[in-house]
Design a protein around this motif. Structure first.
Motif, PDB file in Angstrom:
ATOM      1  N   THR A  15       0.820  -1.215   0.000  1.00 24.71           N
ATOM      2  CA  THR A  15       0.000   0.000   0.000  1.00 24.71           C
ATOM      3  C   THR A  15       0.851   1.260   0.000  1.00 24.71           C
ATOM      4  N   CYS A  16       2.030   1.205   0.586  1.00 29.39           N
ATOM      5  CA  CYS A  16       2.813   2.433   0.765  1.00 29.39           C
ATOM      6  C   CYS A  16       3.127   3.077  -0.589  1.00 29.39           C
ATOM      7  N   PRO A  17       2.643   4.303  -0.820  1.00 27.57           N
ATOM      8  CA  PRO A  17       2.867   4.923  -2.130  1.00 27.57           C
ATOM      9  C   PRO A  17       4.323   5.308  -2.360  1.00 27.57           C
TER      10      PRO A  17
ATOM     11  N   HIS B 150      11.819   7.270   4.613  1.00 31.64           N
ATOM     12  CA  HIS B 150      11.413   8.339   3.682  1.00 31.64           C
ATOM     13  C   HIS B 150       9.880   8.339   3.524  1.00 31.64           C
ATOM     14  N   CYS B 151       9.248   8.685   4.634  1.00 31.95           N
ATOM     15  CA  CYS B 151       7.790   8.582   4.778  1.00 31.95           C
ATOM     16  C   CYS B 151       7.158   9.958   4.557  1.00 31.95           C
ATOM     17  N   THR B 152       5.962  10.000   3.976  1.00 30.82           N
ATOM     18  CA  THR B 152       5.253  11.286   3.854  1.00 30.82           C
ATOM     19  C   THR B 152       4.064  11.342   4.822  1.00 30.82           C
ATOM     20  N   HIS B 153       3.951  10.313   5.667  1.00 31.13           N
ATOM     21  CA  HIS B 153       2.983  10.260   6.760  1.00 31.13           C
ATOM     22  C   HIS B 153       1.528  10.211   6.282  1.00 31.13           C
ATOM     23  N   CYS B 154       1.302   9.422   5.234  1.00 33.43           N
ATOM     24  CA  CYS B 154      -0.058   9.349   4.689  1.00 33.43           C
ATOM     25  C   CYS B 154      -0.956   8.416   5.493  1.00 33.43           C
ATOM     26  N   LEU B 155      -0.362   7.551   6.326  1.00 34.35           N
ATOM     27  CA  LEU B 155      -1.058   6.558   7.150  1.00 34.35           C
ATOM     28  C   LEU B 155      -1.689   5.422   6.344  1.00 34.35           C
ATOM     29  N   GLY B 156      -1.257   5.282   5.093  1.00 33.28           N
ATOM     30  CA  GLY B 156      -1.731   4.161   4.276  1.00 33.28           C
ATOM     31  C   GLY B 156      -1.412   2.826   4.944  1.00 33.28           C
ATOM     32  N   CYS B 157      -0.226   2.717   5.540  1.00 31.60           N
ATOM     33  CA  CYS B 157       0.159   1.444   6.164  1.00 31.60           C
ATOM     34  C   CYS B 157      -0.740   1.155   7.370  1.00 31.60           C
ATOM     35  N   TYR B 158      -0.956   2.165   8.203  1.00 30.72           N
ATOM     36  CA  TYR B 158      -1.809   1.989   9.394  1.00 30.72           C
ATOM     37  C   TYR B 158      -3.211   1.527   8.974  1.00 30.72           C
TER      38      TYR B 158
HETATM   39  S1  SF4 Z   1       2.686   6.510   6.427  1.00 28.80           S
HETATM   40 FE1  SF4 Z   1       3.119   4.368   5.915  1.00 28.80          FE
HETATM   41  S2  SF4 Z   1       2.210   4.107   3.864  1.00 28.80           S
HETATM   42 FE2  SF4 Z   1       2.415   6.332   4.189  1.00 28.80          FE
HETATM   43  S3  SF4 Z   1       4.391   6.907   3.335  1.00 28.80           S
HETATM   44 FE3  SF4 Z   1       4.733   6.465   5.501  1.00 28.80          FE
HETATM   45  S4  SF4 Z   1       5.315   4.327   5.537  1.00 28.80           S
HETATM   46 FE4  SF4 Z   1       4.355   4.668   3.567  1.00 28.80          FE
END
Ligand code: SF4
Ligand SMILES: Cc1cc2nc3c(=O)[nH]c(=O)nc-3n(C[C@H](O)[C@H](O)[C@H](O)COP(=O)(O)O)c2cc1C
Ligand code: SF4
Length: 257
Positions: free
Chosen positions: A205-207, A225-233
């Motif tokens: 899922t992680c973009p 190198h995360c953009t904090h989208c919370l897709g993983c959560y």
């Molecule tokens: S929050 Fe999770 S899914 Fe989103 S960029 Fe960071 S590691 Fe990837």
């Protein structure tokens, strides 16, 4: 062309809806996406659709805008942006306008659209109730039709097209830098190993391709190198991922892919 970043699918849904109303194409922004403006002489509009994170742009979108080629004065272009949010956007529209201006681009129209809230990492923040989601969905549908009409006519937006919320300046210029400094890295993510089945959905899922699976334990590892989208959560079927303490016992949204 519509360039879209989306962590959990709200913005992707908005971009696809606009694309079908405007007969345009959607390209998803990742950390590797280079702005391809080969189409620009055809006079096609440039649309940016992305979520508001911490009353500003996601980092990956900031990087994308910073890599836009400098605008040429002889190329007519119409640039618009749609900011999806759970509540309000602070001064994200101004931050975007300035970032585009630094590349020589003008932002002709900017709109905010309220959609499902996905932020769960601080006390007091959780996903919306089903009733709220239903209400937001029906308003968002109408709003996107309005936006499409404005874009089709190459119109300008008005200040009322963006919902800044209260204390907008403080949120975007005081709280946002603190939020970015302390709360947007992946170092507070962890996985409850007893619940994790090693299915790899968080990784897929992680973009930003920021997750790998530990070769022995088959649990996720975040790469920094995360953009904090919370897709993983939100994508974990076992609800095995948390961000520090505060996301514990919070809800998950269904990812729109
Ligand atoms: S929050 Fe999770 S899914 Fe989103 S960029 Fe960071 S590691 Fe990837
Ligand atoms: C890290 C993070 C920060 C957020 N910050 C805000 C915010 O400042 N204001 C707001 O209204 N919604 C905020 N939200 C909610 C999202 O903007 C909203 O749910 C958005 O539509 C999600 O889009 P996506 O599914 O395309 O990622 C935030 C969500 C996340 C994950
Ligand atoms: S999605 Fe959840 S269960 Fe699957 S590997 Fe990731 S943390 Fe483990």
């Amino acid at each position: 062309m519509i360039y879209c970043f989306s962590g959990t699918g709200n913005s992707l849904h908005a971009a696809r809806t606009l694309a079908s109303l405007l007969h345009e194409r959607v390209t998803r922004i990742t950390d590797k996406t280079e702005p391809d403006l080969a189409w620009q002489d055809a006079g096609e509009a440039l649309g940016l659709v992305f979520p508001v994170y911490g009353w500003g742009m996601p980092r990956v979108v900031e990087h994308f805008v910073a890599r836009l080629p400098e605008a040429r004065p002889d190329t007519p272009r119409y640039v618009y942006a749609v900011l999806t949010c759970g509540d309000d956007v602070g001064r994200t529209d101004r931050l975007l306008r300035k970032a585009l201006w630094q590349r020589g681009w003008q932002l002709h129209a900017v709109f905010s659209v309220q959609m499902r809230n996905t932020y769960v990492c601080l006390p007091g923040f959780d996903i919306d109730t089903p009733q709220t989601v239903e209400h937001k969905d029906s308003l968002a549908g109408l709003r996107l039709q309005q936006i499409a009409r404005c874009v089709e006519a190459r119109g300008s937006s008005t200040p009322r097209d963006v919902v800044p919320g209260s204390f907008a300046w403080v949120k975007s210029y005081v709280l946002r830098p603190l939020f970015n400094r302390w709360l947007t890295s992946d170092r507070h993510f962890h996985c409850h190993t007893l619940r994790c089945t090693g299915c790899g959905r968080c990784m897929r899922t992680c973009p930003l391709h920021n997750i790998s699976l530990d070769p022995q334990a088959h649990t996720p590892r975040w790469q920094g190198h995360c953009t904090h989208c919370l897709g993983c959560y939100h994508s974990c079927p076992q609800h095995a991922i948390d961000y520090g303490f505060f996301s514990r016992h919070k809800g998950q949204v269904k990812i729109i892919g």
